[in-house]
Each structure stands twice: as C-alpha cells, then as structure tokens.
Design an enzyme around this catalytic site. Structure first.
Site, mmCIF file in Angstrom:
data_model
loop_
_atom_site.group_PDB
_atom_site.id
_atom_site.type_symbol
_atom_site.label_atom_id
_atom_site.label_comp_id
_atom_site.label_asym_id
_atom_site.label_seq_id
_atom_site.Cartn_x
_atom_site.Cartn_y
_atom_site.Cartn_z
ATOM 1 N N HIS A 78 -29.834 8.315 47.028
ATOM 2 C CA HIS A 78 -30.041 7.306 48.072
ATOM 3 C C HIS A 78 -31.467 7.388 48.609
ATOM 4 O O HIS A 78 -31.800 8.270 49.405
ATOM 5 C CB HIS A 78 -29.009 7.509 49.198
ATOM 6 C CG HIS A 78 -29.018 6.435 50.230
ATOM 7 N ND1 HIS A 78 -28.845 6.667 51.563
ATOM 8 C CD2 HIS A 78 -29.183 5.093 50.116
ATOM 9 C CE1 HIS A 78 -28.907 5.530 52.225
ATOM 10 N NE2 HIS A 78 -29.109 4.560 51.368
ATOM 11 N N SER A 135 -25.881 2.246 49.400
ATOM 12 C CA SER A 135 -25.955 2.803 50.747
ATOM 13 C C SER A 135 -24.579 2.917 51.383
ATOM 14 O O SER A 135 -24.447 3.555 52.424
ATOM 15 C CB SER A 135 -26.903 1.995 51.637
ATOM 16 O OG SER A 135 -27.032 0.694 51.227
ATOM 17 N N ASN A 187 -27.198 7.502 57.710
ATOM 18 C CA ASN A 187 -26.602 6.311 58.320
ATOM 19 C C ASN A 187 -25.353 6.641 59.140
ATOM 20 O O ASN A 187 -25.029 5.939 60.090
ATOM 21 C CB ASN A 187 -26.283 5.270 57.244
ATOM 22 C CG ASN A 187 -27.554 4.625 56.718
ATOM 23 O OD1 ASN A 187 -28.579 4.620 57.403
ATOM 24 N ND2 ASN A 187 -27.509 4.117 55.509
ATOM 25 N N GLU A 191 -31.365 11.202 49.782
ATOM 26 C CA GLU A 191 -30.073 11.876 49.903
ATOM 27 C C GLU A 191 -29.496 12.004 48.492
ATOM 28 O O GLU A 191 -29.310 10.999 47.810
ATOM 29 C CB GLU A 191 -29.118 11.060 50.786
ATOM 30 C CG GLU A 191 -29.495 11.077 52.261
ATOM 31 C CD GLU A 191 -28.527 10.276 53.137
ATOM 32 O OE1 GLU A 191 -28.166 10.758 54.215
ATOM 33 O OE2 GLU A 191 -28.142 9.150 52.740
HETATM 34 P P1 NAI Z 1 -32.091 -6.613 46.104
HETATM 35 O O1 NAI Z 1 -31.201 -7.772 46.325
HETATM 36 O O2 NAI Z 1 -33.492 -6.645 46.596
HETATM 37 O O3 NAI Z 1 -32.167 -6.294 44.521
HETATM 38 C C1 NAI Z 1 -31.032 -6.234 43.706
HETATM 39 C C2 NAI Z 1 -31.455 -6.568 42.278
HETATM 40 O O4 NAI Z 1 -30.356 -6.282 41.410
HETATM 41 C C3 NAI Z 1 -31.820 -8.039 42.072
HETATM 42 O O5 NAI Z 1 -33.091 -8.145 41.466
HETATM 43 C C4 NAI Z 1 -30.704 -8.545 41.150
HETATM 44 O O6 NAI Z 1 -31.143 -9.548 40.245
HETATM 45 C C5 NAI Z 1 -30.347 -7.254 40.410
HETATM 46 N N1 NAI Z 1 -29.048 -7.297 39.743
HETATM 47 C C6 NAI Z 1 -27.887 -7.841 40.196
HETATM 48 N N2 NAI Z 1 -26.920 -7.716 39.267
HETATM 49 C C7 NAI Z 1 -27.497 -7.077 38.199
HETATM 50 C C8 NAI Z 1 -27.003 -6.693 36.909
HETATM 51 N N3 NAI Z 1 -25.755 -6.941 36.527
HETATM 52 N N4 NAI Z 1 -27.876 -6.059 36.071
HETATM 53 C C9 NAI Z 1 -29.147 -5.806 36.434
HETATM 54 N N5 NAI Z 1 -29.661 -6.170 37.629
HETATM 55 C C10 NAI Z 1 -28.839 -6.809 38.492
HETATM 56 O O7 NAI Z 1 -31.296 -5.351 46.680
HETATM 57 P P2 NAI Z 1 -31.892 -3.982 47.267
HETATM 58 O O8 NAI Z 1 -32.161 -4.143 48.703
HETATM 59 O O9 NAI Z 1 -32.959 -3.498 46.355
HETATM 60 O O10 NAI Z 1 -30.613 -3.030 47.154
HETATM 61 C C11 NAI Z 1 -30.242 -2.425 45.930
HETATM 62 C C12 NAI Z 1 -29.326 -1.247 46.225
HETATM 63 O O11 NAI Z 1 -30.009 -0.300 47.026
HETATM 64 C C13 NAI Z 1 -28.041 -1.608 46.976
HETATM 65 O O12 NAI Z 1 -27.003 -0.801 46.495
HETATM 66 C C14 NAI Z 1 -28.381 -1.241 48.415
HETATM 67 O O13 NAI Z 1 -27.242 -0.892 49.174
HETATM 68 C C15 NAI Z 1 -29.250 -0.014 48.187
HETATM 69 N N6 NAI Z 1 -30.182 0.310 49.282
HETATM 70 C C16 NAI Z 1 -30.890 -0.673 49.893
HETATM 71 C C17 NAI Z 1 -31.785 -0.349 50.918
HETATM 72 C C18 NAI Z 1 -32.600 -1.415 51.579
HETATM 73 O O14 NAI Z 1 -33.156 -1.136 52.659
HETATM 74 N N7 NAI Z 1 -32.749 -2.614 51.012
HETATM 75 C C19 NAI Z 1 -31.956 1.039 51.360
HETATM 76 C C20 NAI Z 1 -31.216 2.011 50.586
HETATM 77 C C21 NAI Z 1 -30.335 1.634 49.599
#
Ligand code: NAI
Length: 282
Positions: A140, A119, A190, A152
C-alpha cells in the site's frame, strides 16, 4: 527472492507513481493498462513529474531519460511474465480486481509474487482469488507515490515470510520506509486517520470549536501539516463516510459510527474540494 523487474497493472494515479519510483532507482518496469490512451496518459504524468524534479535540481535531464527508458508499456498481461513481482494498482472495485488477479494468476510463472495496492479490500480475500496465496501480499503506497516515504506491507493470512521479506526489501530499494502490517480493515494508517477525521466532525457538530480552530488546534498541538477537517475536504467526505461504514460493518463496534454531520454533508453533495464545497468553500 531477488526482484529485478517489476510489473504494474494500472497506469493511473498510483500505477504511474509506482512505475516512476521503480524507474528512478534503476528498476525496469512493465506497466499494463486496458487502453493505449491510459498508458500514454500515465507516461505523460511521469515525464511531467520528472521535469518538476529537474527544475528542483533533484534530477538531471540524463537521469530522466534513463528512467523513462526503463519503463515499457503494454496492453497485454502476457508481457508481465518477465517480472518477479507484479503490483496490481487498478480501479478500486472488488469484481474488477478479482478478474484481474485471476487473469494474472493464470498467466504468470508460479514463482511470481503478486501484490495489490488496494486501500480498502482485504488482502486475504484477494489472495484467495489466486492459486498462490503464499505469494500474494498487500503493498500500500501513498499518494503522491514519488513524494511519500511510507509503504504498508500487508500480509494476508497465508502470505509467506519469504514473500513479505522480498517485498519489504524492494520497498527499501525504492527509498521508501516499509512497515509490516497484518491484514485488517484500513490496515494501520487509514484505520487511525479516518476515525480521527470522523471525531473532528463530532467536535464540530457539538459546537465545541469552529472548523478553523479545530484544524489550528490539531496543526499546532499535534504537529500535523494539515488539520483533520481540511484533510477531509481533500480526501473527499464521501470517501471518509464510506470508510467509516466499512469499519462499522467489519468490526461491528459502535465506536466506528459515522458522525451524523458527515452523513448530512455528503447527502447535501458537499464532498470537499472536488465539489468546491465541503467543510470549507473553495
Ligand atoms: P486510477 O483510477 O487513477 O487508475 C486506475 C487505472 O487502472 C486506470 O488507468 C484504469 O484504466 C486501470 N484499469 C482498470 N481496469 C484494468 C484492467 N482490467 N487491467 C489493467 N488496468 C486496468 O486509480 P488510482 O487512484 O491509481 O487507484 C489505484 C489503486 O490504488 C486502487 O486500488 C486504490 O484504492 C489504491 N490507492 C489509491 C490511492 C490514491 O490516493 N489515489 C492511495 C493508495 C492506494
């Protein structure tokens, strides 16, 4: 390019949501995370989400089983090799993402498109960590993925038109509406949303109106489902502040200065719903 199988890196909030969105429209998915525990948690979230759709009569139990059967999980990046598109949805941290992308780039066939769901990180910068900047793109999604219609589709400086078109077509197959965006801080949504929230803090700080009246005004006057201050509490005041700091640094334009009241509330630990206190108390 025809995308038949989608790989997903990260089984968290966004990763499992994207996996669900693919599986319900019949697209096979390989979802990778570091631990078996993270994968099982992701699968349980998907199952719970599909159960809610069954309750609302938007899905049948047979369709749920069919969708779940299309999701394979693995802790090995090698298993992503079957996908034509791999979406990185891991933790929002630049060094973590760079490492993941270098690893994936080294393992995946040359033709595979890699997308990031970041994001806030520059798509052009992430693309440069791979040897396939023309086949790298931002995808996105919005949270919760199964409910939110927008994607996006963000082209970095070197993203090819063919990559853009393939990813846009996939977003449409997921039942989403893609918008085409050129890489820039905050992309489109955003970039507009967070400065609007910041402005609401200025209006509050100046005593122009109460928090309740500011939110009521924007709900009824602009047809927003939730007021900007209540939304700030949901997003997290610390997140809003950090995003404004990024815009200020990257654009170098004082119009992005964070509102001092926002800074004060973050300094006080009033971060919003997650700390049970932000603009409002919970
Ligand atoms: P989250 O913390 O819920 O999930 C992240 C996952 O990635 C975890 O399960 C973690 O174990 C895994 N992970 C970390 N390192 C890893 C690796 N080396 N190999 C494989 N898996 C790995 O995070 P979330 O909220 O799902 O965010 C993920 C992405 O999406 C980020 O880039 C965030 O900026 C983006 N995003 C998040 C939104 C939200 O509202 N939470 C909205 C839009 C985008």
């Amino acid at each position: 390019m025809d995308i038949q199988t989608v790989g997903i890196i990260g089984a968290g909030t966004m990763g499992n949501g994207i996996a669900q969105a693919c599986a319900v429209v019949g697209i096979p998915v390989v979802m990778v995370d570091i631990t078996e525990e993270a994968l099982q948690k992701g699968l349980a979230t998907i199952a719970g989400s599909l159960d809610r759709l069954i309750k609302k009569e938007k899905l049948t139990p047979a369709e749920k089983d069919k969708a779940l059967a299309l999701i394979r999980t693995s802790t090995r990046y090698e298993d992503l090799g079957v996908a034509e598109l791999v979406i990185e949805a891991a933790t929002e941290n630049l060094p973590v993402k760079i490492k993941i992308l270098q690893q994936a780039d080294a393992l995946l066939p040359a033709g595979t498109i890699i997308a990031s769901n970041t994001s806030s990180i520059s798509i052009t910068k992430l693309a440069a960590a791979t040897g396939r900047a023309d086949r790298f793109i931002g995808m996105h999604f919005f949270n919760p993925v199964p409910m939110m219609a927008l994607v996006e589709v963000i082209s970095g400086l070197q993203t090819s038109a063919a990559t853009h078109d393939a990813v846009k077509a996939l977003a449409q197959r997921l039942g989403k509406t893609p918008i085409s965006v050129k890489n820039a801080p905050g992309f489109v949504v955003n970039r507009i949303l967070i400065p609007m929230i910041n402005e609401a803090f200025f209006v509050l700080a100046e005593g122009t109106a109460s928090a309740e009246d500011i939110d009521e005004g924007m709900k009824l006057g602009c047809n927003q489902p939730i007021g900007p201050l209540a939304l700030a509490d949901m997003v997290g005041l610390d997140v809003c502040l950090a995003v404004m700091e990024v815009y200020l640094a990257e654009f170098g334009d004082p119009k992005y200065r964070p509102c001092p009241l926002l800074r004060e509330m973050v300094a006080a630990g009033r971060l919003g719903r997650k700390t049970k206190s932000g603009v409002y108390s919970y």
